[in-house]
Design an enzyme around this catalytic site. Structure first.
Site, mmCIF file in Angstrom:
data_model
loop_
_atom_site.group_PDB
_atom_site.id
_atom_site.type_symbol
_atom_site.label_atom_id
_atom_site.label_comp_id
_atom_site.label_asym_id
_atom_site.label_seq_id
_atom_site.Cartn_x
_atom_site.Cartn_y
_atom_site.Cartn_z
ATOM 1 N N CYS A 1 0.884 -1.198 0.040
ATOM 2 C CA CYS A 1 -0.025 -0.099 -0.061
ATOM 3 C C CYS A 1 0.696 1.352 0.120
ATOM 4 C CB CYS A 1 -0.776 0.103 1.000
ATOM 5 S SG CYS A 1 -1.917 1.487 1.363
ATOM 6 N N CYS B 1 -0.735 6.231 7.105
ATOM 7 C CA CYS B 1 -2.209 6.104 7.305
ATOM 8 C C CYS B 1 -2.145 5.198 8.610
ATOM 9 C CB CYS B 1 -3.088 5.369 6.244
ATOM 10 S SG CYS B 1 -4.481 4.655 6.648
ATOM 11 N N CYS C 1 -7.989 1.552 -0.613
ATOM 12 C CA CYS C 1 -7.732 0.958 0.777
ATOM 13 C C CYS C 1 -7.784 -0.677 0.485
ATOM 14 C CB CYS C 1 -8.573 1.388 1.787
ATOM 15 S SG CYS C 1 -8.123 0.375 3.399
ATOM 16 N N GLN D 1 -19.193 -7.989 13.490
ATOM 17 C CA GLN D 1 -17.777 -8.145 13.890
ATOM 18 C C GLN D 1 -17.159 -7.650 12.499
ATOM 19 O OE1 GLN D 1 -15.757 -8.822 15.939
ATOM 20 N NE2 GLN D 1 -16.699 -9.813 17.791
ATOM 21 N N TYR E 1 -22.828 -8.329 28.008
ATOM 22 C CA TYR E 1 -22.299 -7.464 26.843
ATOM 23 C C TYR E 1 -22.620 -8.058 25.619
ATOM 24 C CZ TYR E 1 -19.539 -6.169 30.926
ATOM 25 O OH TYR E 1 -19.193 -5.611 32.203
ATOM 26 N N ASP F 1 -18.099 -10.685 27.308
ATOM 27 C CA ASP F 1 -17.205 -9.998 26.148
ATOM 28 C C ASP F 1 -17.416 -8.705 26.249
ATOM 29 O OD1 ASP F 1 -16.509 -9.375 23.649
ATOM 30 O OD2 ASP F 1 -17.988 -10.250 22.456
ATOM 31 N N CYS G 1 -10.980 -8.118 23.495
ATOM 32 C CA CYS G 1 -10.121 -7.374 22.197
ATOM 33 C C CYS G 1 -9.050 -6.457 22.847
ATOM 34 C CB CYS G 1 -11.201 -6.533 21.465
ATOM 35 S SG CYS G 1 -11.974 -5.065 22.525
#
Length: 476
Positions: free
Chosen positions: A84, A90, A185, A309, A338, A404, A431
């Site tokens: 890229c 970026c 992108c 997701q 959650y 979660d 995450c």
């Protein structure tokens, strides 16, 4: 090379502006390379282990320093040529220069180090990271910002014919106002790029001005593209500062005519100054109000502002791991904290007696109930409200609890309530390795942290999802 010879990292007083020759020995969580200068940790962005670089100190703190690369003296064998042109400028994927197999190894290490140093957990098994099936074109959702100022790449600085008063694209990392005019992108499916380019052309030729990120004046704000992997459908969400159907409808009509894969075009309108591509109200322009996608056998309706997701293919691997760790036989009551739009609850529903989801966002609960109806599921119900209050409403402790939480992890009151309830099994989905380690560190007195499976949802970034399996310890 540099205006003066860099000092070799020996015993010295490190100060701002100083040039140092550094050997990069590792990667810290956050994606920056690690070097040591007389015991002081120096974080160096855009470096890989085994690089030797000349770097300038840009921030000196008591316990650490940050540096910016001036010259790569010796390139790491783990480096690859990023495909890229925006790589390094970026904020979308800062690790494109790093071999993907090494990315997976470093993500596993970040989970291990977080557990050890934050949670004081050293005996849990952390499996090798499960790779993403695709490492490019994997994102099903992209947001591009409009701006009345274009941030130029170095090779563009001397070009006189560049329009510096317009951009639609991605941000320079760590900034809200530096927007690159992103022509393509590589993280989105290929068709997203000509759609982006057609929107760019229309906006530039429009009489309505693009939004000023400093002035907060203007019309065109964001372009959001969503893609369905299962059905190869696209949604285009045009986000504007005010409502003007005459301005956006011609764009909608052109896109629907040009691309048969686009089945939905909507206009979200927001007067808020915050740089978030969510409207205060939504106006249907063409086609449906949603697209459909699937995870496993289950189908989901996804509207412009629904959570789903971002990496559909890796999401299925994530949910399979959750199901495996839950070890359901069909007799269990499962509580899903959650629960969002109900994806995990729905995925587990066929293997459980019943699933109770808890979620504080009303629109997410509405989506969850709609998704249950869409899939003919009758053994899931959802409790709307604060999680700790929702837990108080349960008459009995569940057999299995799925957790979660958001990036910030769980509130301490929720953790205490879970310990009091003492479900036999917990599956923790995270995450953020740091907050996962913190929460598991609190739970470890009552629960054995048996294994953790990192799963890569975001190739070329340092972000990592993890699934942890916990079992209640015998009472003493």
């Amino acid at each position: 090379m540099c205006e003066f010879v860099a000092e070799r990292a020996r015993k010295m007083k490190v100060k701002n502006g100083q040039l140092l020759e550094l050997d990069i020995s590792g990667i810290a969580f956050g994606g920056k390379g690690l070097a040591k200068v007389d015991g002081l940790t120096v974080f160096v962005d855009k470096t890989a282990p085994l690089d030797t670089v000349v770097a300038r100190i840009v921030k000196r703190k008591k316990q650490y320093a940050e540096a910016r690369v001036e010259t790569v003296l010796k390139a790491s064998p783990f480096r690859v040529d990023p495909p890229c042109i925006y790589s390094g400028f970026c904020g979308g994927c800062k690790w494109q220069f790093l071999n993907y197999d090494k990315q997976l190894i470093y993500k596993q290490q970040h989970v291990e180090e977080s557990l050890k140093h934050i949670g004081n957990i050293e005996d849990a098994i952390v499996h090798p990271t499960k790779a993403s099936p695709l490492i490019f074109e994997y994102r099903n959702k992209m947001e591009f910002s409009c701006s009345d100022r274009r941030w130029l790449l170095p090779e563009e600085m001397d070009q006189k014919d560049i329009d510096r008063d317009f951009a639609i694209g991605l941000h320079v990392p760590g900034t809200f106002y530096k927007v690159l005019d992103t022509r393509a992108c590589l993280l989105q499916p290929e068709l997203g790029n000509p759609i982006l380019d057609d929107v760019r052309t229309h906006i530039r030729n429009s009489d309505a001005p693009v939004y000023g990120l400093h002035s907060h004046i203007g019309f065109w704000r964001f372009l959001m593209l969503r893609h369905s992997v299962a059905y190869d459908q696209w949604m285009v969400n045009i986000v504007t500062a005010t409502e003007d159907r005459d301005e956006v409808k011609p764009l909608s009509d052109k896109l629907m005519e040009t691309y048969p894969q686009i089945v939905s075009v909507v206009n979200n309108v927001t007067s808020r100054k915050a740089g978030v591509a969510i409207g205060e109200r939504e106006i249907p322009l063409s086609g449906l109000a949603f697209i459909k996608d699937k995870i496993g056998e289950f189908e989901f309706e996804i509207s412009a502002n629904s959570f789903f997701q971002t990496n559909t293919r890796s999401a299925e691997r994530l949910y399979k791991t959750v199901k495996e760790y839950a070890g359901l036989t069909g007799k269990e009551t499962v509580v899903d904290l959650y629960s969002g739009t109900g994806a995990i609850a729905i995925y587990l529903s066929g293997s459980a007696k019943k699933v109770i989801g808890m979620e504080i966002v009303e629109s997410a609960v509405t989506d969850a109930m709609n998704n249950c109806r869409l899939n003919g599921i009758s053994n899931c119900r959802f409790i709307l409200g604060d999680i700790k209050e929702g837990l108080k409403k349960l008459a009995n402790s569940p057999d299995v609890m799925i957790i979660d939480p958001p990036r910030a992890g769980m509130h301490k009151d929720v953790v205490r309530r879970i310990i009091d309830m003492a479900p036999e099994k917990i599956v923790y989905v995270s995450c953020n390795p740091s907050t996962m380690a913190r929460d598991l560190g609190i739970l470890k007195d009552r629960y054995a942290v048996q294994e953790i499976q990192p799963i890569d949802m975001f190739p070329h970034t340092y972000h990592i999802e993890s699934v942890a399996r916990l079992a209640l310890k015998p009472s003493t």
